[in-house]
Design an enzyme around this catalytic site. Sequence first.
Site, PDB file in Angstrom:
ATOM      1  N   GLY A 245       0.711  -1.106  -0.035  1.00 34.63           N
ATOM      2  CA  GLY A 245      -0.022   0.045   0.089  1.00 34.63           C
ATOM      3  C   GLY A 245       0.885   1.215  -0.141  1.00 34.63           C
ATOM      4  O   GLY A 245       2.200   1.128   0.219  1.00 34.63           O
ATOM      5  N   PRO A 246       0.277   2.321  -0.333  1.00 33.45           N
ATOM      6  CA  PRO A 246       0.989   3.569  -0.287  1.00 33.45           C
ATOM      7  C   PRO A 246       1.675   3.984   1.165  1.00 33.45           C
ATOM      8  O   PRO A 246       1.249   3.571   2.082  1.00 33.45           O
ATOM      9  CB  PRO A 246       0.159   4.860  -0.544  1.00 33.45           C
ATOM     10  CG  PRO A 246      -1.397   3.966  -0.150  1.00 33.45           C
ATOM     11  CD  PRO A 246      -1.397   2.709  -0.316  1.00 33.45           C
ATOM     12  N   PRO A 247       2.776   4.917   0.969  1.00 36.98           N
ATOM     13  CA  PRO A 247       3.348   5.223   2.398  1.00 36.98           C
ATOM     14  C   PRO A 247       2.352   5.911   3.313  1.00 36.98           C
ATOM     15  O   PRO A 247       1.592   6.621   2.874  1.00 36.98           O
ATOM     16  CB  PRO A 247       4.596   6.255   2.057  1.00 36.98           C
ATOM     17  CG  PRO A 247       4.706   5.926   0.696  1.00 36.98           C
ATOM     18  CD  PRO A 247       3.444   5.480  -0.379  1.00 36.98           C
ATOM     19  N   GLY A 248       2.488   5.661   4.500  1.00 38.62           N
ATOM     20  CA  GLY A 248       1.732   6.147   5.572  1.00 38.62           C
ATOM     21  C   GLY A 248       0.170   5.476   5.751  1.00 38.62           C
ATOM     22  O   GLY A 248      -0.499   5.808   6.490  1.00 38.62           O
ATOM     23  N   LYS A 251       0.887   0.190   7.560  1.00 38.54           N
ATOM     24  CA  LYS A 251       1.365  -1.022   7.505  1.00 38.54           C
ATOM     25  C   LYS A 251       1.951  -1.440   8.971  1.00 38.54           C
ATOM     26  O   LYS A 251       1.919  -2.609   9.637  1.00 38.54           O
ATOM     27  CB  LYS A 251       2.221  -1.326   6.403  1.00 38.54           C
ATOM     28  CG  LYS A 251       1.471  -1.008   5.005  1.00 38.54           C
ATOM     29  CD  LYS A 251       2.540  -1.460   3.945  1.00 38.54           C
ATOM     30  CE  LYS A 251       3.519  -0.544   3.713  1.00 38.54           C
ATOM     31  NZ  LYS A 251       2.807   1.081   3.172  1.00 38.54           N
ATOM     32  N   THR A 252       2.921  -0.753   9.390  1.00 38.71           N
ATOM     33  CA  THR A 252       3.700  -1.034  10.567  1.00 38.71           C
ATOM     34  C   THR A 252       2.831  -0.891  11.868  1.00 38.71           C
ATOM     35  O   THR A 252       2.754  -1.789  12.643  1.00 38.71           O
ATOM     36  CB  THR A 252       4.755   0.294  10.966  1.00 38.71           C
ATOM     37  OG1 THR A 252       5.675   0.142   9.860  1.00 38.71           O
ATOM     38  CG2 THR A 252       5.454  -0.217  12.235  1.00 38.71           C
ATOM     39  N   GLU A 456     -25.327  14.545 -10.103  1.00 38.89           N
ATOM     40  CA  GLU A 456     -25.199  13.179  -9.432  1.00 38.89           C
ATOM     41  C   GLU A 456     -26.569  12.622  -9.618  1.00 38.89           C
ATOM     42  O   GLU A 456     -26.677  11.387  -9.629  1.00 38.89           O
ATOM     43  CB  GLU A 456     -24.658  13.459  -8.078  1.00 38.89           C
ATOM     44  CG  GLU A 456     -23.528  14.165  -8.058  1.00 38.89           C
ATOM     45  CD  GLU A 456     -22.277  13.619  -8.990  1.00 38.89           C
ATOM     46  OE1 GLU A 456     -22.616  12.179  -9.315  1.00 38.89           O
ATOM     47  OE2 GLU A 456     -21.408  14.161  -9.254  1.00 38.89           O
ATOM     48  N   HIS A 459     -26.955  11.025 -12.888  1.00 41.44           N
ATOM     49  CA  HIS A 459     -26.171   9.759 -12.976  1.00 41.44           C
ATOM     50  C   HIS A 459     -27.095   8.566 -12.306  1.00 41.44           C
ATOM     51  O   HIS A 459     -27.266   7.457 -12.966  1.00 41.44           O
ATOM     52  CB  HIS A 459     -24.861   9.829 -12.492  1.00 41.44           C
ATOM     53  CG  HIS A 459     -23.698  10.500 -13.104  1.00 41.44           C
ATOM     54  ND1 HIS A 459     -23.525  10.134 -14.498  1.00 41.44           N
ATOM     55  CD2 HIS A 459     -23.093  11.555 -12.770  1.00 41.44           C
ATOM     56  CE1 HIS A 459     -22.529  10.898 -14.868  1.00 41.44           C
ATOM     57  NE2 HIS A 459     -22.305  11.976 -13.884  1.00 41.44           N
ATOM     58  N   ASP A 537     -16.579  12.973 -16.898  1.00 41.37           N
ATOM     59  CA  ASP A 537     -17.568  12.052 -17.539  1.00 41.37           C
ATOM     60  C   ASP A 537     -17.510  12.066 -19.190  1.00 41.37           C
ATOM     61  O   ASP A 537     -17.410  11.014 -19.802  1.00 41.37           O
ATOM     62  CB  ASP A 537     -19.205  12.645 -17.055  1.00 41.37           C
ATOM     63  CG  ASP A 537     -19.316  12.552 -15.684  1.00 41.37           C
ATOM     64  OD1 ASP A 537     -18.818  11.692 -15.019  1.00 41.37           O
ATOM     65  OD2 ASP A 537     -20.067  13.208 -15.194  1.00 41.37           O
TER      66      ASP A 537
END
Length: 645
Positions: A245-248, A251-252, A456, A459, A537
């Site tokens: 996953g991205p930094p921060g 994970k730790t 919205e 949509h 879109d």
Amino acid sequence: MPNPEPGKRSRVPWNTRTREWRYVTVPIYMAYCAVAAALRPWNGIERKFIATLVFKDDYYQPIYSQAAQVFAREIWKGSDWETYIFEWSNSPFRHQSLAEKNGRGIFLSPPGYRLTDDERLFSDAVIEIEPRSPEHARAALRRAAIPVDDELVELLISAPWARLHSAFQDRRGPVQGLERLRRETARLKEVESAKILRDDGPTLDDMHGLGPAVEWGRNLAKDLADYKSGLIGWNEVDGGVLLSGPPGIGKTLFATALANSCKVPIIYGSVSKWQEAGALDAHLKAMRASFKQARDNAPSVLFIDEFDTLGKRTASGQNAGYHNGVLAGALELFDGFERREGVVVVAACNQPHLVDVALLRAGRLDRHLELTLPDGPSRRGILKFHTGIELSTADAEMFEFATEGFSGAEIERLVRDARRTARRQADYFSAVHIIDQLPAIEKLPEEYLRVIAFHEAGHALVSYEIGHEVSGITISKWRVSGESRVLGSVDSKPSLVQARTKTTYLDTIAIYLGGIAAEVEVFGSFADGASGSSEADLNRATDLATMVEGTTGMGHTLAVEATGPGEFARMRLYNPELREQVHVLLDSELARTRSIIQRQRPALDALVDRLMANPTMTGQDVVQVLQSNRRSVVSLAKTQLRTGT
């Protein structure tokens, strides 16, 4: 082999009082023992030769270079011996020229350097150096007049060369250097022991936004409890997982919470820290030490950070041998449940595609969990974990919008800044300080917000009429100053898994155009937010129409061109006929979409009224409003539509 000659040097440099040997430290002497043993057949005064010493591991250039200088000093007394010690990987042609000119030289071939055939032919001898041994350590201790014991010997052969080099400086006596080495080694062991987590930290219940990883962790906690009680064997426990996953992203923190929830210690490792230990031998020793610590505390969690920097097996290149050696050592440590029984390895990385596939097979890291940035509710949960503060509805809405795209680490930083502000103001820390730290946002005028709501709602209405399931609508009442950000979204998907035909693609294009159609029907034109960026879109609808007409054979011709999405603009630019066909298709689908909007205008207005009152609607809310307000007419959508209520 050279023949023995008169003048062969037989004495050994025990005398520490002579000037030449006064500055030979304990580690240099240990390395000298290995060099002297390898070059014994060439140990003749002023004998000319060029030798290559090959190191498989246990190599540290500053130490072995000085050890080779010591040897050269004794046999080439009348020469400038310092100019005859070289390393093959460092300017080999210039060094070869110097060695050839003088007929003397000792070349060091570090781990990972692959000698060429010419370099082997150039050398009078190519000798593999044995790693340091207990005998070398004992000899060095005796020379330094230090009593020999097994503990000191083990310390000298297990400590990385770089640490030995730093401890035993020639300005210090050997006893002083040994004492410094002992103290530092003991301190590092205490630091490593302190890294074994206690049960007073976060648990998996405190993790927010990590989805499948948390569920996997809870299952692992149950399996480890059963393993510790003897109900299951280790082969029934997931022994390894790769987190990406991205930094921060957290994970730790997840690994910490995992160990706490499993009620086992955690040992922290890092590929970069292993690499900092020194050359290949020190790198491998540091890696083995982390695994050993995890085994000694089993059952345990071994967390390895920056795992994608471990490297891949390479077929060639100057550093291929080094990378292959590191990977081979890692595979040996990972291989088999029995070898690391009781150790759950949690490896973390930012770029999983850089991890060698051999590490990801069953029995090693056989599960890959991809962590994504937390959604709004998850970000609120992270905030509450760090502060204990529950935001009000209005503040929570602002917080979710302003922190869109934030990682857990960025939210933690925001909290630190808010606490610092409260301290500077001598104020009680509260939600006010958190809101003040958010990026500058401005409330949208009601007229602007109504345009977004109609877009919205368009949509959502078209998605529903075509047969897709709508799971929610969200619009924002704010925008971040100076940023271009999506201010609304609709989540929808087909209700059934089906083959993608031309009708499927046209339905998707119609949904993309739903917002534009609603704006045109209500306001007479559409705003520029519907076009321009690659994710807008009209851009997405145009690319999809290009694919239909130009690459699938579903348009005016069966001829196709194999290309990627990035080439669609080029196709339209250089093919005017294709551009015209795309225009006709888009125009047709916009007319179809506007027809749906016109026929179900009461349902559209009802959706907008609900959104203006509550900017977030669930899928159930959307369906209820549409079913209560839609007209029971035959739709012009190209798929079979729902009937009225």
